[in-house]
Design an enzyme around this catalytic site. Sequence first.
Site, mmCIF file in Angstrom:
data_model
loop_
_atom_site.group_PDB
_atom_site.id
_atom_site.type_symbol
_atom_site.label_atom_id
_atom_site.label_comp_id
_atom_site.label_asym_id
_atom_site.label_seq_id
_atom_site.Cartn_x
_atom_site.Cartn_y
_atom_site.Cartn_z
ATOM 1 C CB CYS A 128 -0.966 0.012 1.182
ATOM 2 S SG CYS A 128 -0.285 -0.637 2.710
ATOM 3 C CG HIS A 251 -0.801 3.855 4.650
ATOM 4 N ND1 HIS A 251 -1.349 3.523 5.862
ATOM 5 C CD2 HIS A 251 -0.336 2.685 4.131
ATOM 6 C CE1 HIS A 251 -1.214 2.214 6.066
ATOM 7 N NE2 HIS A 251 -0.615 1.688 5.020
#
Length: 348
Positions: A128, A251
């Site tokens: 990710c 994130h």
Amino acid sequence: RGYRVAVVGATGAVGTKMIEMLEKTTLPIKELILLASKRSAGKTCVFKGATLVIQELTTTSFIGVDLALFSAGGSISKQFAPEAVKSGAVVIDNTSYFRMDPNVPLVVPEVNAHALAKHQGIIANPNCSTIQMMVALEPIRQHAGLSRIIVSTYQAVSGAGAKAMAELTRESQAYLSGTPADQLAPEIMPAGGDKKHYPIAFNALPQIDVFAEDDYTYEEWKMINETKKIMEDSAIQVAATCVRIPVFSGHSESIYIETKQPAELTAVKEWIKAAPGAVLQDDPSQQIYPQALTSVGKTETFVGRIRKDLDVANGLHLWVVADNLLKGAAWNSIQIAESLHEQSLVRV
Ligand code: A2P
Ligand code: 11C
């Protein structure tokens, strides 16, 4: 008409998002098969108004399946992805297990969809934190080249799965109710498989995954190695420091880059604006910049705080945010499926 699609790990943090994203995709789907462990067999899930029963994953689960999306951990992919391929399915694997295999394309569709053409049954979805960095940096690389990347991440707990999210909730409630930090009894963070565990609530842990070569963690090595593979340039210098913070999803990354050619700020902003999958959020005068909370539920990668380095002529700083469960995992996997379909590559 359409594909028979299987989701392996259908009850997990990423698997449930895969099912949501499959509701939005243009990919023609004839049937959806939901697979998880024995523990979840018999549980139900709604897809496009129909109630589907989750089945236990076994070696015979892939008979008749065209596309299998895996997100149940590396050991499950190791064991079952080859089985799925043998049954005639194309596998899109969200785990790290096959990523560095030279026979396995590692794909961010905005960057290297062309790599899919060489697939031999398994395609890997990158980590990710790598994916969102690629979406943000590829337009800059295309226009000005890229010689160096130094990234520090601020990663959400959902990257470590549903149990890690529950751990953050439990610890936060306990701490706010007066439990002292040394009595929060962490069981998962920073890494489920490591010896020691530390609280993630109200903390910042500079460890994601376990430690590996040269005192970098596996998460840091993933960012380094995957970047070189996706950008097809082993000469790019990459260093990463990956940090877990008490955020559920989204994130964030502080990225410093050095370009090969000089790049003017106004041009860089135009390149980001024009890039597929990227959204420019950069207006300091109005306090506009990407944030984890506002990225949740979105499939795009948000880029802002773009500044020139004060000392290095070709140095630039950026702040890059994306929903790690969507662009970082489920949505990128679905985009790979769409791209395979568009390139008529679903059958091996
Ligand atoms: P289950 O819920 O039945 O344990 P997360 O990444 O959020 O932790 O989710 C992991 C996913 O992997 C879940 O869907 C989980 O299913 C699945 N999984 C774990 N172990 C197995 C297994 N042995 N066989 C199939 N699926 C598994
Ligand atoms: C995290 N990036 O945020 C990790 C999870 O290689 O797919 C992804 C692990 C992987 O914890």
